[in-house]
Design a protein around this motif. Structure first.
Motif, PDB file in Angstrom:
ATOM      1  N   ILE A  79       7.821  -3.007 -19.660  1.00 56.54           N
ATOM      2  CA  ILE A  79       8.812  -3.261 -18.605  1.00 56.54           C
ATOM      3  C   ILE A  79       9.665  -2.010 -18.381  1.00 56.54           C
ATOM      4  O   ILE A  79       9.920  -1.609 -17.244  1.00 56.54           O
ATOM      5  CB  ILE A  79       9.702  -4.466 -18.970  1.00 56.54           C
ATOM      6  N   GLY A  80      10.061  -1.359 -19.483  1.00 56.85           N
ATOM      7  CA  GLY A  80      10.878  -0.152 -19.367  1.00 56.85           C
ATOM      8  C   GLY A  80      10.172   0.942 -18.587  1.00 56.85           C
ATOM      9  O   GLY A  80      10.773   1.610 -17.739  1.00 56.85           O
ATOM     10  N   LEU A  81       8.874   1.119 -18.842  1.00 61.26           N
ATOM     11  CA  LEU A  81       8.120   2.161 -18.145  1.00 61.26           C
ATOM     12  C   LEU A  81       7.894   1.786 -16.680  1.00 61.26           C
ATOM     13  O   LEU A  81       7.980   2.639 -15.794  1.00 61.26           O
ATOM     14  CB  LEU A  81       6.767   2.383 -18.837  1.00 61.26           C
ATOM     15  N   MET A  82       7.606   0.516 -16.428  1.00 60.27           N
ATOM     16  CA  MET A  82       7.388   0.081 -15.043  1.00 60.27           C
ATOM     17  C   MET A  82       8.664   0.232 -14.221  1.00 60.27           C
ATOM     18  O   MET A  82       8.616   0.558 -13.034  1.00 60.27           O
ATOM     19  CB  MET A  82       6.950  -1.390 -15.017  1.00 60.27           C
ATOM     20  N   ALA A  83       9.821  -0.010 -14.862  1.00 61.44           N
ATOM     21  CA  ALA A  83      11.091   0.038 -14.135  1.00 61.44           C
ATOM     22  C   ALA A  83      11.418   1.448 -13.664  1.00 61.44           C
ATOM     23  O   ALA A  83      12.269   1.641 -12.796  1.00 61.44           O
ATOM     24  CB  ALA A  83      12.226  -0.504 -15.011  1.00 61.44           C
ATOM     25  N   LYS A  84      10.742   2.461 -14.236  1.00 60.23           N
ATOM     26  CA  LYS A  84      11.002   3.850 -13.824  1.00 60.23           C
ATOM     27  C   LYS A  84      10.208   4.247 -12.583  1.00 60.23           C
ATOM     28  O   LYS A  84      10.399   5.328 -12.042  1.00 60.23           O
ATOM     29  CB  LYS A  84      10.639   4.802 -14.963  1.00 60.23           C
ATOM     30  N   LEU A  85       9.273   3.388 -12.157  1.00 62.48           N
ATOM     31  CA  LEU A  85       8.492   3.716 -10.966  1.00 62.48           C
ATOM     32  C   LEU A  85       9.375   3.677  -9.726  1.00 62.48           C
ATOM     33  O   LEU A  85      10.267   2.830  -9.641  1.00 62.48           O
ATOM     34  CB  LEU A  85       7.348   2.715 -10.795  1.00 62.48           C
ATOM     35  N   PRO A  86       9.129   4.578  -8.754  1.00 59.20           N
ATOM     36  CA  PRO A  86       9.914   4.511  -7.524  1.00 59.20           C
ATOM     37  C   PRO A  86       9.632   3.189  -6.819  1.00 59.20           C
ATOM     38  O   PRO A  86       8.492   2.755  -6.732  1.00 59.20           O
ATOM     39  CB  PRO A  86       9.382   5.692  -6.708  1.00 59.20           C
ATOM     40  N   GLY A  87      10.677   2.530  -6.355  1.00 60.85           N
ATOM     41  CA  GLY A  87      10.510   1.269  -5.637  1.00 60.85           C
ATOM     42  C   GLY A  87      10.612   0.058  -6.537  1.00 60.85           C
ATOM     43  O   GLY A  87      10.675  -1.064  -6.059  1.00 60.85           O
ATOM     44  N   LEU A  88      10.613   0.260  -7.852  1.00 67.13           N
ATOM     45  CA  LEU A  88      10.782  -0.860  -8.772  1.00 67.13           C
ATOM     46  C   LEU A  88      12.063  -0.671  -9.570  1.00 67.13           C
ATOM     47  O   LEU A  88      12.455   0.443  -9.853  1.00 67.13           O
ATOM     48  CB  LEU A  88       9.596  -0.965  -9.740  1.00 67.13           C
ATOM     49  N   GLY A  89      12.714  -1.762  -9.919  1.00 72.41           N
ATOM     50  CA  GLY A  89      13.865  -1.724 -10.800  1.00 72.41           C
ATOM     51  C   GLY A  89      13.588  -2.640 -11.965  1.00 72.41           C
ATOM     52  O   GLY A  89      12.477  -3.150 -12.087  1.00 72.41           O
ATOM     53  N   ARG A 135      10.092  -6.599 -14.411  1.00 78.60           N
ATOM     54  CA  ARG A 135       9.817  -7.808 -15.210  1.00 78.60           C
ATOM     55  C   ARG A 135       8.873  -8.735 -14.476  1.00 78.60           C
ATOM     56  O   ARG A 135       7.933  -9.276 -15.059  1.00 78.60           O
ATOM     57  CB  ARG A 135      11.129  -8.555 -15.500  1.00 78.60           C
ATOM     58  N   ARG A 136       9.129  -8.919 -13.165  1.00 78.57           N
ATOM     59  CA  ARG A 136       8.252  -9.783 -12.374  1.00 78.57           C
ATOM     60  C   ARG A 136       6.822  -9.262 -12.380  1.00 78.57           C
ATOM     61  O   ARG A 136       5.861 -10.012 -12.545  1.00 78.57           O
ATOM     62  CB  ARG A 136       8.749  -9.825 -10.917  1.00 78.57           C
ATOM     63  N   ALA A 137       6.690  -7.940 -12.183  1.00 85.44           N
ATOM     64  CA  ALA A 137       5.352  -7.341 -12.131  1.00 85.44           C
ATOM     65  C   ALA A 137       4.642  -7.496 -13.469  1.00 85.44           C
ATOM     66  O   ALA A 137       3.449  -7.805 -13.514  1.00 85.44           O
ATOM     67  CB  ALA A 137       5.466  -5.862 -11.740  1.00 85.44           C
ATOM     68  N   VAL A 138       5.377  -7.316 -14.556  1.00 83.79           N
ATOM     69  CA  VAL A 138       4.750  -7.403 -15.882  1.00 83.79           C
ATOM     70  C   VAL A 138       4.299  -8.840 -16.173  1.00 83.79           C
ATOM     71  O   VAL A 138       3.191  -9.068 -16.659  1.00 83.79           O
ATOM     72  CB  VAL A 138       5.708  -6.878 -16.972  1.00 83.79           C
ATOM     73  N   LEU A 139       5.136  -9.816 -15.838  1.00 85.54           N
ATOM     74  CA  LEU A 139       4.725 -11.217 -16.032  1.00 85.54           C
ATOM     75  C   LEU A 139       3.474 -11.526 -15.218  1.00 85.54           C
ATOM     76  O   LEU A 139       2.550 -12.189 -15.694  1.00 85.54           O
ATOM     77  CB  LEU A 139       5.844 -12.161 -15.579  1.00 85.54           C
ATOM     78  N   HIS A 140       3.477 -11.036 -13.966  1.00 93.83           N
ATOM     79  CA  HIS A 140       2.315 -11.207 -13.096  1.00 93.83           C
ATOM     80  C   HIS A 140       1.067 -10.605 -13.744  1.00 93.83           C
ATOM     81  O   HIS A 140       0.004 -11.222 -13.782  1.00 93.83           O
ATOM     82  CB  HIS A 140       2.623 -10.537 -11.754  1.00 93.83           C
ATOM     83  N   LEU A 141       1.220  -9.398 -14.283  1.00 94.22           N
ATOM     84  CA  LEU A 141       0.079  -8.714 -14.893  1.00 94.22           C
ATOM     85  C   LEU A 141      -0.423  -9.473 -16.122  1.00 94.22           C
ATOM     86  O   LEU A 141      -1.637  -9.591 -16.338  1.00 94.22           O
ATOM     87  CB  LEU A 141       0.472  -7.286 -15.296  1.00 94.22           C
ATOM     88  N   PRO A 156       0.819  -1.224   0.000  1.00 98.93           N
ATOM     89  CA  PRO A 156       0.000   0.000   0.000  1.00 98.93           C
ATOM     90  C   PRO A 156       0.847   1.265   0.000  1.00 98.93           C
ATOM     91  O   PRO A 156       0.578   2.219  -0.719  1.00 98.93           O
ATOM     92  CB  PRO A 156      -0.796  -0.117   1.294  1.00 98.93           C
ATOM     93  N   ARG A 157       1.934   1.253   0.793  1.00101.78           N
ATOM     94  CA  ARG A 157       2.737   2.463   0.934  1.00101.78           C
ATOM     95  C   ARG A 157       3.486   2.796  -0.358  1.00101.78           C
ATOM     96  O   ARG A 157       3.445   3.945  -0.835  1.00101.78           O
ATOM     97  CB  ARG A 157       3.735   2.249   2.075  1.00101.78           C
ATOM     98  N   SER A 158       4.150   1.798  -0.939  1.00 98.32           N
ATOM     99  CA  SER A 158       4.908   2.066  -2.161  1.00 98.32           C
ATOM    100  C   SER A 158       3.960   2.309  -3.334  1.00 98.32           C
ATOM    101  O   SER A 158       4.304   3.031  -4.271  1.00 98.32           O
ATOM    102  CB  SER A 158       5.884   0.933  -2.465  1.00 98.32           C
ATOM    103  N   ALA A 159       2.762   1.719  -3.270  1.00101.45           N
ATOM    104  CA  ALA A 159       1.777   1.983  -4.325  1.00101.45           C
ATOM    105  C   ALA A 159       1.361   3.455  -4.290  1.00101.45           C
ATOM    106  O   ALA A 159       1.255   4.105  -5.328  1.00101.45           O
ATOM    107  CB  ALA A 159       0.554   1.083  -4.162  1.00101.45           C
ATOM    108  N   ARG A 160       1.138   3.990  -3.097  1.00103.94           N
ATOM    109  CA  ARG A 160       0.793   5.417  -2.983  1.00103.94           C
ATOM    110  C   ARG A 160       1.912   6.276  -3.535  1.00103.94           C
ATOM    111  O   ARG A 160       1.670   7.243  -4.265  1.00103.94           O
ATOM    112  CB  ARG A 160       0.532   5.783  -1.516  1.00103.94           C
TER     113      ARG A 160
END
Lengths: 199, 199
Positions: free
Chosen positions: B12-22, B27-33, A23-27
């Motif tokens: 994956i490139g765009l997701m990797a720019k989110l704070p808290g994700l690398g 890649r893990r999040a995208v496969l999950h999605l 929840p925190r990192s999602a915010r």
């Protein structure tokens, strides 16, 4: 958080379900996205829509693709004699990053697991047998994780391919590159010792 | 990763720019999605599009909103006499989670910083002065972070509001609830000792 708009709450709730985010990192991520609306939020929404519409499983190997047959299966540069069996697409990606395997893949979609009630018919094991029978396959490389479930599945597949004449191999187990013995578990050291080779 | 489809690489490139994700967790999040396309990927794409189209800054306080005036500013249940000044919307959300402040907010959008070349006109400080002059404000609570920049900004705002007759307060500094002295920095202990009170 009744005071923040419904659309934003919805987005935070969905983001919080991603692996690696809570929840925190999602915010934090959502605030970041709203601040960079034009360069990140809108492109990300568009990229997700594009993937949602085009992504599918390769009918041949189970890799994620945007066409019925994935780029690896349809590439003429990949050897057709070698099939590397992996548990999941993430493992296929890991193999590809090492850039050393030039054959093709077969993605099982998991491992056999009595606890989770996963049997051979729930994985892509029958399709693997079909491929070995239909294609000119000389070697099946079992690149399954070195876990109990992974190794159980590897043994099961090796049994299934017994008598087909195909060579079944598996990844070597041992000390990882850069690994320090002091930090390795006993099982790895045992495996590395058993598989020792002339220096 | 030349062998994975372009649409997925883009995502994956765009997701990797989110704070808290690398790259790896992206890649893990995208496969999950992709595996949960209908229940997660499509709704997430839709939620992002909705936020991208509707989110804007409240014209009064700078909070993120989906209308010109945010829900807090337009709520009749919130006291109009108290304005809580915060650096960022995430701080506003943190205040709201504690559910104890029932007045309204003013989001500065950062802190003064000579290093980063952020002056008063880059923050929402002139608007704060205007609000204090125009609304029936009796108290301005400075809820800025206990950092050098945060405290510098607090002093600057207090100076600016000097002479307006409004009461300027700030959050107490001291030992956090559940905090152990052994793990606290010297500054916090000093502040807590200076602000000690009768038991």
């Amino acid at each position: 958080m009744a005071d923040s708009p419904r659309e934003i709450e919805t987005l935070i709730g969905l983001m919080a379900k991603l692996p690696g985010l809570g929840p925190r990192s999602a915010r934090r991520a959502v605030l970041h996205l709203i601040k960079k609306r034009d360069v990140q939020l809108t492109p990300l929404a568009e990229a997700m829509r594009a993937v949602a519409e085009t992504a599918r499983e390769c009918l041949n190997c189970g890799n994620i693709s945007t066409s019925d047959i994935c780029d690896i299966c349809s590439s003429e540069k990949r050897a057709i004699g070698e099939i590397c069996v992996v548990e999941d697409v993430s493992d296929l990606w890991a193999m590809e990053r090492s850039q050393v395997f030039r054959g093709r893949y077969h993605v099982l979609g998991g491992t056999l697991s009595a606890l989770d009630n996963v049997g051979p018919e729930d994985l892509r094991i029958p399709q693997l047998r079909d491929r070995v029978a239909a294609e000119e396959v000389s070697e099946v490389i079992l690149a399954l994780n070195a876990t109990i479930d992974g190794q159980t599945t590897a043994h099961y597949i090796a049994d299934q391919l017994d008598g087909t004449g195909v060579r079944v191999t598996s990844l070597a187990q041992g000390v990882p590159i850069g690994g320090e013995l002091d930090y390795l578990d006993d099982g790895t050291i045992t495996a590395a010792l058993k598989a020792r080779k002339a220096f």
